[in-house]
Design a protein around this motif. Structure first.
Motif, PDB file in Angstrom:
ATOM      1  N   VAL A   1      -7.635  -2.050  -4.198  1.00  0.00           N
ATOM      2  CA  VAL A   1      -7.864  -3.362  -3.890  1.00  0.00           C
ATOM      3  C   VAL A   1      -6.928  -4.302  -4.881  1.00  0.00           C
ATOM      4  O   VAL A   1      -6.296  -5.395  -4.408  1.00  0.00           O
ATOM      5  N   GLY A   2      -7.023  -4.110  -6.354  1.00  0.00           N
ATOM      6  CA  GLY A   2      -6.168  -4.945  -6.980  1.00  0.00           C
ATOM      7  C   GLY A   2      -4.707  -5.045  -6.755  1.00  0.00           C
ATOM      8  O   GLY A   2      -4.134  -5.945  -6.474  1.00  0.00           O
ATOM      9  N   PRO A   3      -4.263  -3.874  -6.579  1.00  0.00           N
ATOM     10  CA  PRO A   3      -2.666  -3.753  -6.304  1.00  0.00           C
ATOM     11  C   PRO A   3      -2.140  -4.295  -4.942  1.00  0.00           C
ATOM     12  O   PRO A   3      -1.232  -5.115  -4.918  1.00  0.00           O
ATOM     13  N   ILE A   4      -3.175  -3.995  -4.127  1.00  0.00           N
ATOM     14  CA  ILE A   4      -2.664  -4.184  -2.657  1.00  0.00           C
ATOM     15  C   ILE A   4      -2.637  -5.778  -2.628  1.00  0.00           C
ATOM     16  O   ILE A   4      -2.082  -6.417  -1.843  1.00  0.00           O
ATOM     17  N   LEU A   5      -3.932  -6.319  -3.033  1.00  0.00           N
ATOM     18  CA  LEU A   5      -4.087  -7.926  -2.887  1.00  0.00           C
ATOM     19  C   LEU A   5      -3.024  -8.510  -3.927  1.00  0.00           C
ATOM     20  O   LEU A   5      -2.448  -9.535  -3.582  1.00  0.00           O
ATOM     21  N   GLY A   6      -2.588  -7.844  -5.078  1.00  0.00           N
ATOM     22  CA  GLY A   6      -1.741  -8.521  -5.758  1.00  0.00           C
ATOM     23  C   GLY A   6      -0.227  -8.352  -5.133  1.00  0.00           C
ATOM     24  O   GLY A   6       0.708  -9.479  -5.100  1.00  0.00           O
ATOM     25  N   GLY A   7      -0.031  -7.445  -4.320  1.00  0.00           N
ATOM     26  CA  GLY A   7       1.402  -7.348  -3.786  1.00  0.00           C
ATOM     27  C   GLY A   7       1.691  -8.104  -2.508  1.00  0.00           C
ATOM     28  O   GLY A   7       2.520  -8.779  -2.388  1.00  0.00           O
ATOM     29  N   ILE A   8       0.417  -8.509  -2.004  1.00  0.00           N
ATOM     30  CA  ILE A   8       0.278  -9.222  -0.877  1.00  0.00           C
ATOM     31  C   ILE A   8       0.584 -10.721  -1.065  1.00  0.00           C
ATOM     32  O   ILE A   8       1.109 -11.505  -0.668  1.00  0.00           O
ATOM     33  N   LEU A   9      -0.307 -11.313  -2.111  1.00  0.00           N
ATOM     34  CA  LEU A   9       0.051 -12.391  -2.792  1.00  0.00           C
ATOM     35  C   LEU A   9       1.512 -12.910  -3.310  1.00  0.00           C
ATOM     36  O   LEU A   9       1.808 -13.791  -2.940  1.00  0.00           O
ATOM     37  N   ALA A  10       1.968 -11.778  -4.020  1.00  0.00           N
ATOM     38  CA  ALA A  10       3.412 -12.166  -4.318  1.00  0.00           C
ATOM     39  C   ALA A  10       4.358 -12.318  -3.350  1.00  0.00           C
ATOM     40  O   ALA A  10       5.112 -13.116  -3.248  1.00  0.00           O
ATOM     41  N   ALA A  11       4.177 -11.300  -2.138  1.00  0.00           N
ATOM     42  CA  ALA A  11       5.073 -11.256  -1.122  1.00  0.00           C
ATOM     43  C   ALA A  11       4.817 -12.569  -0.226  1.00  0.00           C
ATOM     44  O   ALA A  11       5.815 -13.207   0.100  1.00  0.00           O
ATOM     45  N   GLY A  12       3.675 -13.140  -0.296  1.00  0.00           N
ATOM     46  CA  GLY A  12       3.388 -14.285   0.839  1.00  0.00           C
ATOM     47  C   GLY A  12       3.977 -15.567  -0.087  1.00  0.00           C
ATOM     48  O   GLY A  12       4.547 -16.292   0.628  1.00  0.00           O
TER      49      GLY A  12
ATOM     50  N   GLU B   1      -4.779  -5.539 -12.770  1.00  0.00           N
ATOM     51  CA  GLU B   1      -4.295  -4.398 -11.875  1.00  0.00           C
ATOM     52  C   GLU B   1      -3.497  -5.668 -10.656  1.00  0.00           C
ATOM     53  O   GLU B   1      -2.301  -5.336 -10.163  1.00  0.00           O
ATOM     54  N   LEU B   2      -4.092  -6.592 -10.356  1.00  0.00           N
ATOM     55  CA  LEU B   2      -3.575  -7.719  -9.595  1.00  0.00           C
ATOM     56  C   LEU B   2      -2.556  -8.401 -10.151  1.00  0.00           C
ATOM     57  O   LEU B   2      -1.363  -8.428  -9.559  1.00  0.00           O
ATOM     58  N   LEU B   3      -2.577  -8.670 -11.373  1.00  0.00           N
ATOM     59  CA  LEU B   3      -1.442  -9.421 -11.995  1.00  0.00           C
ATOM     60  C   LEU B   3      -0.156  -8.546 -12.189  1.00  0.00           C
ATOM     61  O   LEU B   3       0.831  -8.821 -12.070  1.00  0.00           O
ATOM     62  N   ILE B   4      -0.487  -7.389 -12.934  1.00  0.00           N
ATOM     63  CA  ILE B   4       0.783  -6.588 -13.054  1.00  0.00           C
ATOM     64  C   ILE B   4       1.442  -6.030 -11.569  1.00  0.00           C
ATOM     65  O   ILE B   4       2.532  -5.965 -11.716  1.00  0.00           O
ATOM     66  N   THR B   5       0.746  -5.783 -10.697  1.00  0.00           N
ATOM     67  CA  THR B   5       1.540  -5.649  -9.420  1.00  0.00           C
ATOM     68  C   THR B   5       1.857  -6.685  -8.682  1.00  0.00           C
ATOM     69  O   THR B   5       3.113  -6.855  -7.975  1.00  0.00           O
ATOM     70  N   PHE B   6       1.395  -7.846  -8.966  1.00  0.00           N
ATOM     71  CA  PHE B   6       2.010  -9.095  -8.421  1.00  0.00           C
ATOM     72  C   PHE B   6       3.623  -9.209  -9.285  1.00  0.00           C
ATOM     73  O   PHE B   6       4.470  -9.523  -8.540  1.00  0.00           O
ATOM     74  N   GLU B   7       3.661  -8.977 -10.517  1.00  0.00           N
ATOM     75  CA  GLU B   7       4.790  -9.147 -11.054  1.00  0.00           C
ATOM     76  C   GLU B   7       5.793  -8.170 -10.805  1.00  0.00           C
ATOM     77  O   GLU B   7       6.940  -8.500 -10.471  1.00  0.00           O
ATOM     78  N   LEU B   8       5.407  -6.888 -10.200  1.00  0.00           N
ATOM     79  CA  LEU B   8       6.184  -5.953  -9.778  1.00  0.00           C
ATOM     80  C   LEU B   8       6.849  -6.300  -8.129  1.00  0.00           C
ATOM     81  O   LEU B   8       8.122  -6.236  -8.141  1.00  0.00           O
ATOM     82  N   VAL B   9       5.782  -6.494  -7.443  1.00  0.00           N
ATOM     83  CA  VAL B   9       6.234  -7.049  -6.041  1.00  0.00           C
ATOM     84  C   VAL B   9       7.171  -8.249  -6.015  1.00  0.00           C
ATOM     85  O   VAL B   9       8.009  -8.457  -5.256  1.00  0.00           O
ATOM     86  N   PHE B  10       6.749  -9.275  -6.749  1.00  0.00           N
ATOM     87  CA  PHE B  10       7.617 -10.391  -6.902  1.00  0.00           C
ATOM     88  C   PHE B  10       9.001 -10.108  -7.282  1.00  0.00           C
ATOM     89  O   PHE B  10      10.084 -10.457  -6.778  1.00  0.00           O
TER      90      PHE B  10
END
Length: 294
Positions: A214-225, A142-151
């Motif tokens: 937790v997974g999507p929110i952390l992934g989104g924050i990491l991608a945005a940062g 969930e973290l990785l696929i949300t990272f891909e989305l938010v990036f």
């Protein structure tokens, strides 16, 4: 209280209602694609992963196109959290956005529950981590696929870029579809805490639910940062970070350029009147200024 001043406007409440309606439609259409209408047959076919992925992807692309200029088209608490950490949205406003998104998701899932025959509802699209993998692995997916989305959101909606063409909403929709094509066999591919919260609330099934927050929110924050502060930083960000504010006994803040040692030593500083400063909310963006996103 100054952070809440910007929410008492018609534009803001129009944006909040836009997030509610956009999430309602997105969840209703997306979850509808998970209904197996052949469930009553003797040998029902498995779920069509391509159908589900395209429905979620095209739905989000359409909603971004429809509501991007109204609310920014977040439609996802993970994106809203990413906007907060990159100072594109105030925390006070983000609370209202997330509440509207969750309420819209519950409403959309509730409508689908009402219009779907009881024998065909199944789990109503509730996302759960597959038994073949651990919760930790599900969290990572969930973290990785949300990272891909938010990036993708930040890259396609970056106002600093001059090479962009085509539709940002469609690019974001493709990112959602790709995440679903990969993630459905693992976790059901939420990529969106509100999308998981809606059917979980209607079906009262919160199994493994923390993974989808937790997974999507952390992934989104990491991608945005990473995008905003490492790969494509704002040229003016260094100047902002160098500012030092000090409060004197009179209640006024003194702004000092830390890099300018001469100015500090000589006392050449800027004085900011608190009353005047409070009138200008640094986070009081118009809906059009919020990054168009999922």
């Amino acid at each position: 209280m100054a952070a809440f001043k910007g929410i008492w406007t018609k534009d803001f409440w129009r944006a909040v209602s836009g997030e509610y309606l956009a999430t309602l439609i997105f969840v209703l259409l997306g979850l509808g694609s998970t209904i197996n209408w052949a469930a009553g047959e003797e040998k029902p076919p498995p779920a069509d992963l391509v159908l589900i992925s395209l429905c979620f992807g095209l739905s989000i692309a359409t909603m971004v196109q429809c509501f991007g200029h109204i609310s920014g088209g977040h439609i996802n608490p993970a994106v809203t959290a990413a906007m907060v950490v990159t100072r594109k949205l105030s925390l006070a406003k983000a609370v209202f956005y997330v509440a509207a998104q969750c309420l819209g998701a519950v409403t959309g899932a509730g409508i689908l529950y009402l219009v779907t025959p009881a024998a065909l509802r199944g789990s109503l699209g509730v996302t759960t981590v597959k038994s073949d993998i651990s919760l930790g692995h599900g969290f990572l997916v969930e973290l990785l696929i949300t990272f891909e989305l938010v990036f993708t959101v930040f890259a396609t909606c970056d106002p600093k870029r001059t090479d962009l063409g085509g539709s940002a909403g469609l690019a974001i929709g493709f990112a959602v579809a790709i995440g679903h094509l990969f993630g459905i066999p693992f976790t059901g591919a939420s990529m969106n805490p509100a999308r998981s919260f809606g059917p979980a609330m209607v079906m009262l099934n919160f199994q493994d639910h923390w993974v989808y927050w937790v997974g999507p929110i952390l992934g989104g924050i990491l991608a945005a940062g990473l995008y905003e502060y490492l790969y494509c930083p704002d040229p003016d960000m260094k100047k902002t970070l160098k500012r030092v504010f000090k409060k004197d006994p009179s209640g006024k803040y003194r702004e000092v350029e830390a890099a300018d040692e001469v100015a500090v030593k000589t006392g050449s500083i800027h004085t900011v009147d608190l009353e005047k400063a409070e009138k200008k909310d640094p986070f009081h963006e118009s809906p059009g200024e919020v990054l168009s996103s999922v």
